[in-house]
Enzyme design. Structure first.
Site, PDB file in Angstrom:
ATOM      1  N   TRP A  85      37.877  73.512  51.284  1.00  0.00           N
ATOM      2  CA  TRP A  85      37.333  73.744  49.943  1.00  0.00           C
ATOM      3  C   TRP A  85      36.106  74.647  49.999  1.00  0.00           C
ATOM      4  O   TRP A  85      35.965  75.592  49.221  1.00  0.00           O
ATOM      5  CB  TRP A  85      36.988  72.401  49.301  1.00  0.00           C
ATOM      6  CG  TRP A  85      36.636  72.458  47.851  1.00  0.00           C
ATOM      7  CD1 TRP A  85      37.071  73.365  46.916  1.00  0.00           C
ATOM      8  CD2 TRP A  85      35.769  71.555  47.149  1.00  0.00           C
ATOM      9  NE1 TRP A  85      36.529  73.073  45.686  1.00  0.00           N
ATOM     10  CE2 TRP A  85      35.736  71.975  45.795  1.00  0.00           C
ATOM     11  CE3 TRP A  85      35.047  70.433  47.537  1.00  0.00           C
ATOM     12  CZ2 TRP A  85      34.985  71.307  44.836  1.00  0.00           C
ATOM     13  CZ3 TRP A  85      34.299  69.766  46.579  1.00  0.00           C
ATOM     14  CH2 TRP A  85      34.275  70.193  45.242  1.00  0.00           C
ATOM     15  N   HIS A 141      32.393  74.580  63.300  1.00  0.00           N
ATOM     16  CA  HIS A 141      32.195  73.129  63.407  1.00  0.00           C
ATOM     17  C   HIS A 141      31.058  72.804  64.381  1.00  0.00           C
ATOM     18  O   HIS A 141      30.765  71.627  64.615  1.00  0.00           O
ATOM     19  CB  HIS A 141      33.460  72.440  63.917  1.00  0.00           C
ATOM     20  CG  HIS A 141      34.545  72.269  62.893  1.00  0.00           C
ATOM     21  ND1 HIS A 141      34.302  71.800  61.622  1.00  0.00           N
ATOM     22  CD2 HIS A 141      35.888  72.472  62.972  1.00  0.00           C
ATOM     23  CE1 HIS A 141      35.445  71.737  60.948  1.00  0.00           C
ATOM     24  NE2 HIS A 141      36.411  72.136  61.738  1.00  0.00           N
TER      25      HIS A 141
END
Length: 327
Positions: A85, A141
């Site tokens: 998203w 990440h």
């Protein structure tokens, strides 16, 4: 920024070269049984996978080889914290004058191909960072402490989003079971809970990952924007406006009158993104649909016992005390 096509043979060869480059160090690292790979290795206080594109090898290679530019924009999350998203929203905001809604890349292309990861860029034949786009959009990440040094030295903009750890655990549990080999069999919720609470997750411990970026954002709020998934869901339009302002792409009065922000929110909705990714794959045996399960807040109540929930809440309250993080 163009979408990427993955060359499986090239990637396998590059990962093998990275392993040879770093194996003398890797074999000395603490290790634990992995979620999606055989093992997790601890490096710089965090756990990284033993294989795949997001692995200990690509982390170390990114630190050595990735070439940031001062104008870059970086997005960062722990796995399963709204990564897809966030990529979609930022891509749509920054590129809103390049595409019309009816033929927008997000209607046909996985967001993970539109906003590349710095850990995977280092295995590409022609990395995006050589293409000369400005600003370049990247994702990672990596925990804050493990970012390639120039990213922080250059003062690049960073957007970080975290999520209630209970929902992170459940989402990671489902995602890992989609990718685990048949020889290992699925994890149980109990196994996932035990590993998560001990901090043994890809790019974990979860709480340390969040704290690193939160403290950095408090020290430098003009360069690091800290978001929570829950707040983004409950007040999407205001958060998208603030996100555009932070990125340096504020909505004009004329755009507001035309409802451009609302169009972006709709374009990046779970319903539209999941519909656009029902088919096809990202490569490496990873179907596009794997990134779209529910996107809800509070789904953990359907999988965790009250005792599990209390334990996670207690850990979270203790670890985040004084950091103004609320879900």
């Amino acid at each position: 920024m163009s979408s990427k096509t993955f060359d499986e043979d090239h990637i396998a060869n590059k990962l093998s070269l990275f392993f040879d480059r770093y194996k003398s160090k890797i074999i000395t690292f603490p290790k634990e049984k992995g979620w999606m790979t055989d093992e997790l290795y601890m490096y710089q206080g965090f756990w990284f996978q033993s294989a795949r594109m997001f692995s200990i090898m690509t982390v170390m290679a990114a630190q050595d080889d990735f070439k940031p530019h001062p104008s870059d924009i970086y997005l960062a999350t722990q796995p399963k914290c709204g990564t897809t998203w966030l990529k979609s929203l930022v891509f749509a905001i920054v590129n809103r004058n390049r595409y019309q809604n009816e033929n927008h890349p997000l209607l046909s292309t996985n967001p993970h191909k539109l906003v590349p990861n710095i850990e995977t860029e280092v295995v590409e034949k022609i990395p995006t960072y050589a293409e000369g786009h400005s600003p370049r959009l990247f994702f990672t990440h990596l925990p804050c402490i493990s970012l390639p040094p120039s990213i922080l030295d250059f003062g690049c903009r960073i957007v970080y989003m975290c999520r209630d750890p209970k929902d992170v655990l459940v989402s990671l549990f489902h995602f890992a079971n989609k990718l685990r080999g048949t020889s290992t069999g699925p994890m149980t919720v109990e196994e996932a809970f035990e590993k998560f609470t001990k901090g043994i997750t890809p790019h974990g411990p979860y709480w340390e990952h969040v704290k690193g970026y939160r403290k950095a954002s408090l020290e430098n709020p003009s360069k690091i924007l800290f978001l929570t998934y829950e707040n983004m869901k409950s007040d999407t339009e205001n958060n998208v406006k603030n996100l555009a302002d932070f990125l340096g792409y504020p909505f004009t009065e004329e755009e507001n009158s035309r409802g451009v922000m609302e169009e972006i929110v709709s374009l990046c909705s779970f319903e539209k993104l999941s519909a656009a990714n029902k088919h096809g794959d990202l490569g490496r045996g990873l179907p596009n649909s794997a990134f779209f399960r529910q996107g809800n807040v509070g789904d953990s109540i359907n999988y965790l016992t009250p005792e599990m929930i209390q334990i996670l809440d207690d850990i979270t309250n203790k670890e985040f005390h004084g950091l103004d993080i609320s879900f």
